[in-house]
Motif scaffolding. Structure first.
Motif, PDB file in Angstrom:
ATOM      1  N   LEU A 247     -30.241   8.974  56.040  1.00 25.37           N
ATOM      2  CA  LEU A 247     -29.258   8.837  54.965  1.00 25.37           C
ATOM      3  C   LEU A 247     -29.942   8.239  53.742  1.00 25.37           C
ATOM      4  O   LEU A 247     -30.749   7.322  53.853  1.00 25.37           O
ATOM      5  CB  LEU A 247     -28.108   7.922  55.413  1.00 25.37           C
ATOM      6  CG  LEU A 247     -27.227   8.462  56.541  1.00 25.37           C
ATOM      7  CD1 LEU A 247     -26.128   7.465  56.868  1.00 25.37           C
ATOM      8  CD2 LEU A 247     -26.625   9.813  56.174  1.00 25.37           C
ATOM      9  N   THR A 248     -29.588   8.790  52.590  1.00 28.12           N
ATOM     10  CA  THR A 248     -30.192   8.300  51.360  1.00 28.12           C
ATOM     11  C   THR A 248     -29.214   7.375  50.636  1.00 28.12           C
ATOM     12  O   THR A 248     -28.063   7.208  51.039  1.00 28.12           O
ATOM     13  CB  THR A 248     -30.522   9.464  50.419  1.00 28.12           C
ATOM     14  OG1 THR A 248     -29.294  10.067  50.013  1.00 28.12           O
ATOM     15  CG2 THR A 248     -31.382  10.499  51.123  1.00 28.12           C
ATOM     16  N   VAL A 249     -29.720   6.852  49.542  1.00 33.38           N
ATOM     17  CA  VAL A 249     -28.891   6.020  48.683  1.00 33.38           C
ATOM     18  C   VAL A 249     -27.663   6.802  48.209  1.00 33.38           C
ATOM     19  O   VAL A 249     -26.598   6.246  48.026  1.00 33.38           O
ATOM     20  CB  VAL A 249     -29.754   5.551  47.485  1.00 33.38           C
ATOM     21  CG1 VAL A 249     -28.897   5.053  46.361  1.00 33.38           C
ATOM     22  CG2 VAL A 249     -30.710   4.478  47.952  1.00 33.38           C
ATOM     23  N   GLY A 250     -27.824   8.103  48.054  1.00 34.45           N
ATOM     24  CA  GLY A 250     -26.711   8.945  47.637  1.00 34.45           C
ATOM     25  C   GLY A 250     -25.610   8.998  48.691  1.00 34.45           C
ATOM     26  O   GLY A 250     -24.434   8.886  48.370  1.00 34.45           O
ATOM     27  N   HIS A 251     -26.010   9.143  49.945  1.00 28.44           N
ATOM     28  CA  HIS A 251     -25.016   9.173  51.024  1.00 28.44           C
ATOM     29  C   HIS A 251     -24.293   7.840  51.141  1.00 28.44           C
ATOM     30  O   HIS A 251     -23.167   7.775  51.602  1.00 28.44           O
ATOM     31  CB  HIS A 251     -25.681   9.453  52.379  1.00 28.44           C
ATOM     32  CG  HIS A 251     -26.315  10.800  52.482  1.00 28.44           C
ATOM     33  ND1 HIS A 251     -27.663  10.971  52.702  1.00 28.44           N
ATOM     34  CD2 HIS A 251     -25.795  12.041  52.364  1.00 28.44           C
ATOM     35  CE1 HIS A 251     -27.939  12.263  52.740  1.00 28.44           C
ATOM     36  NE2 HIS A 251     -26.828  12.939  52.534  1.00 28.44           N
TER      37      HIS A 251
ATOM     38  N   VAL B 239     -24.708   9.138  42.402  1.00 28.60           N
ATOM     39  CA  VAL B 239     -25.417   7.883  42.235  1.00 28.60           C
ATOM     40  C   VAL B 239     -26.732   8.210  41.536  1.00 28.60           C
ATOM     41  O   VAL B 239     -27.498   9.037  42.003  1.00 28.60           O
ATOM     42  CB  VAL B 239     -25.736   7.246  43.602  1.00 28.60           C
ATOM     43  CG1 VAL B 239     -26.541   5.977  43.419  1.00 28.60           C
ATOM     44  CG2 VAL B 239     -24.454   6.973  44.363  1.00 28.60           C
ATOM     45  N   THR B 240     -26.927   7.586  40.400  1.00 26.91           N
ATOM     46  CA  THR B 240     -28.212   7.743  39.740  1.00 26.91           C
ATOM     47  C   THR B 240     -29.038   6.524  40.090  1.00 26.91           C
ATOM     48  O   THR B 240     -28.645   5.394  39.823  1.00 26.91           O
ATOM     49  CB  THR B 240     -28.037   7.821  38.206  1.00 26.91           C
ATOM     50  OG1 THR B 240     -27.103   8.847  37.914  1.00 26.91           O
ATOM     51  CG2 THR B 240     -29.353   8.123  37.542  1.00 26.91           C
TER      52      THR B 240
ATOM     53  N   HIS C 267     -19.795   7.732  37.239  1.00 20.01           N
ATOM     54  CA  HIS C 267     -21.177   7.890  37.678  1.00 20.01           C
ATOM     55  C   HIS C 267     -21.749   6.507  37.923  1.00 20.01           C
ATOM     56  O   HIS C 267     -21.596   5.628  37.095  1.00 20.01           O
ATOM     57  CB  HIS C 267     -21.991   8.616  36.614  1.00 20.01           C
ATOM     58  CG  HIS C 267     -21.448   9.979  36.280  1.00 20.01           C
ATOM     59  ND1 HIS C 267     -21.920  11.124  36.841  1.00 20.01           N
ATOM     60  CD2 HIS C 267     -20.443  10.348  35.465  1.00 20.01           C
ATOM     61  CE1 HIS C 267     -21.231  12.156  36.393  1.00 20.01           C
ATOM     62  NE2 HIS C 267     -20.329  11.716  35.554  1.00 20.01           N
ATOM     63  N   LEU C 268     -22.374   6.362  39.044  1.00 17.61           N
ATOM     64  CA  LEU C 268     -22.859   5.036  39.410  1.00 17.61           C
ATOM     65  C   LEU C 268     -24.350   4.916  39.140  1.00 17.61           C
ATOM     66  O   LEU C 268     -25.158   5.673  39.669  1.00 17.61           O
ATOM     67  CB  LEU C 268     -22.571   4.787  40.895  1.00 17.61           C
ATOM     68  CG  LEU C 268     -23.048   3.461  41.480  1.00 17.61           C
ATOM     69  CD1 LEU C 268     -22.298   2.304  40.867  1.00 17.61           C
ATOM     70  CD2 LEU C 268     -22.870   3.449  42.980  1.00 17.61           C
TER      71      LEU C 268
END
Length: 543
Positions: free
Chosen positions: A128-132, A358-359, A403-404
């Motif tokens: 899992l990434t920061v995006g997930h 997520v940026t 947008h985060l």
RNA sequence: GCCCCUGUAGCUCAGCAGGAUAGAGCAACGCUUUCCUAAAGCGUAGGUCAGGUGUUCGAAUCACCUCAGGGGUACCA
């Protein structure tokens, strides 16, 4: 108070023969404007063709409000009716919190109903990434909100372990494995380049050292899937997320559910074949272009199993279904919903929460992420760096539709001076006072406390703040937006800190007042703890 | 082109089922601790709520247009 006023005003409106369905009561921003305010006079002004002030006066002229609840009422230009509660009523509410304890904030909106929240749903092709992470925390928190609203909630993870992506994964692992043996091997085009696959290959090597070039890729695929799922589940566990159901897309094929959808749609005349593929006439359903459901290769596109899966969700009889999707899936769900519609299935109970991306910023640079390209930051790395509590809070403190920006350096730097700690400190501060009170021989006795002694400005503000908690839970449920909770808890913590600064709780010269304040703090701590529990953040007794 | 999200203080963002003088955190400057944890509190400064038109007694909030950023518009998921 809210219910009481609503009931009283509604009755009076009906008595006057005026419409009561547009009645609204809100909490004014300014304390001078009372505890509850009503704008019905202005809303009715147009229909009644009368001045709002007159309407307000007539409305209130013949209402007898219980003076033990309502201290006074005022009619203010241009027509607001403001109500002030008595401090006895307010302080009495503390007992309500103390009586409900761990259940304070719950409501029965969904009692007797079931809800399902589907979230994460990442295929087992990589960690899992920061995006997930955003979706993970969003879904889990929303599920908790629904639980607090009375629903029986199922947390569900939908995944696909078949198809092209998984085959590529198997081939990538095979290449890594052969590489370790020193045999010539090259990653397939578009294969997975992440280092984690090398680790998986090493494990496979230690378990089964004798595989070679001729070995079927299926073995590698299965091994990769199992290994990666173990990684994903451990990440989820680290931030306190436990799914009740892992729903495998493959089971839809095995149960013939995919074919059923195709034949239903075909019977309705909504399918046609072109260029060897099977198309869904979505243009007839108001979509701009038709969509492919089965590729010319014979493999379905993701839409087909999605439709079949949602058909099953409907069949499973949930009263509420919430799908959490990233913004990149925004185009998929209208097709799914319209398919359900043409199949004559219930679909109004399906809600979709879309969260924006997520940026990730590292050293001021935007990090472009791709699971395949392996230049991603994993959720695990993030947890390692800042801890689970901070991760959860950062993801949830912003609305899903915005947008985060996740600035890694900032998140790390703020570990020392962080909004999460502000909340946790409020909780710990109260625990600390309790400890000290005990040391000084002050035995807490909430039941015997004279709560009418709580009458100072900051004290009343604190009680009010705690009492808003159930309203916030309800707001989150209604809007399916969970960020209101951390925002609120932060305000509650502020109210506590202000109170603390102004008033000494433990005062052996005034044990009566000390008891009253201890009772208040207990109520506040219960509120903070319940809120933090929903957010999945620990509530420490000391920091 | 079309669809979705976003644009509010220097930065990150709340507020948006219309409501009263637009808020917080961080950053800046100043103040508060013989006293339950200063991981706190108080104050100062900082705004054309992207811009425009409209609806309304009332618009950051609703509608329409424009501009800017992100995402989508696949026989990828």
């Amino acid at each position: 108070m809210f219910d009481y006023l609503t009931q009283q005003i509604t009755a009076r409106l009906e008595q006057l023969g005026w419409p009561s369905d547009r009645l609204q009561l809100s909490r004014p921003k300014k304390v001078e404007n009372g505890d509850w305010s009503c704008n019905i006079a202005m809303i009715l002004a147009r229909d009644l063709k009368r001045a709002p002030m007159q309407i307000a006066q007539e409305l209130m002229s013949d209402i007898e409000l219980d003076s033990s609840i309502v201290e006074k009422q005022e009619i203010i230009n241009p027509g607001f009716i403001n109500f002030f509660q008595t401090s006895d009523y307010l302080t009495g509410q503390i007992k309500d919190i103390l009586a409900n304890r761990d259940d304070f904030g719950k409501n029965e909106f969904g009692t007797g109903k079931t809800a399902q929240v589907e979230f994460v749903s990442a295929n087992p092709t990589g960690p899992l990434t920061v995006g997930h992470g955003r979706q993970t925390v969003l879904g889990d928190t929303l599920a908790s909100i629904l639980t607090w609203s009375g629903y029986e909630v199922t947390r569900e993870y939908y995944f696909n372990n078949a198809g092209r992506q998984m085959r590529l994964l198997g081939e990538s692992l095979k290449a890594r494995y052969l590489e370790l043996k020193g045999e010539p091997a090259i990653l397939p085009d578009g294969g997975y380049e992440g280092k984690y696959l090398i680790d998986v290959a090493k494990t496979l090597m230690s378990e089964q050292p004798d595989l070679d070039q001729d070995q079927d890729v299926a073995l590698f695929k299965d091994f990769a899937e199992a290994s990666i799922f173990a990684i994903i589940k451990s990440s989820l566990e680290r931030i306190g997320v436990v799914h009740d159901v892992f729903y495998n897309e493959r089971s839809l094929y095995e149960a013939g559910k995919i074919d059923e959808v195709l034949s239903i749609l075909r019977d309705k005349g909504l399918l046609y074949d072109k260029d060897g593929a099977t198309w869904f006439k979505t243009t007839e359903l108001g979509v701009e272009q038709d969509r492919v459901l089965v590729k010319s290769s014979g493999e379905p596109t993701y839409r087909l199993p999605d439709i079949a899966y949602h058909r099953e969700k409907v069949a499973r009889g949930f009263d509420l279904v919430v799908d959490i999707f990233g913004a990149d899936h925004i185009d998929a769900y209208p097709d799914v919903l319209s398919a359900l519609k043409v199949m004559g299935l219930k679909h109004e109970h399906i809600q979709v929460v879309i969260h924006q991306f997520v940026t990730l910023l590292r050293s001021g640079e935007v990090v472009k992420m791709s699971t395949r390209k392996a230049n991603f930051v994993t959720l695990d790395e993030l947890i390692d760096e800042v801890g689970a509590d901070v991760v959860r809070y950062f993801y949830i403190m912003r609305s899903a539709s915005s947008h985060l920006n996740f600035d890694l350096d900032l998140a790390k730097r703020q570990t020392e001076e962080n909004p999460v700690f502000y909340l946790q400190y409020a909780h710990a501060r109260i625990s600390s006072i309790f400890r000290r009170a005990k040391e000084r021989g002050l035995v807490a006795d909430a039941a015997g406390a004279d709560l009418s002694l709580l009458n100072e400005e900051h004290t009343l503000a604190l009680i009010n703040a705690a009492l808003e908690f159930p309203e916030v839970i309800d707001h989150c449920r209604r809007s399916l937006e969970v960020h209101h909770l951390p925002v609120y808890l932060s305000d509650l913590a502020t109210a506590l800190h202000k109170f603390y600064t102004e008033h000494k709780v433990i005062d052996l010269d005034n044990p009566q007042r000390s008891q009253a304040r201890l009772a208040l703090l207990e109520a506040v701590q219960i509120t903070l703890r319940n809120g933090l529990r929903i957010l999945g953040i620990t509530a420490p007794d000391q920091m």
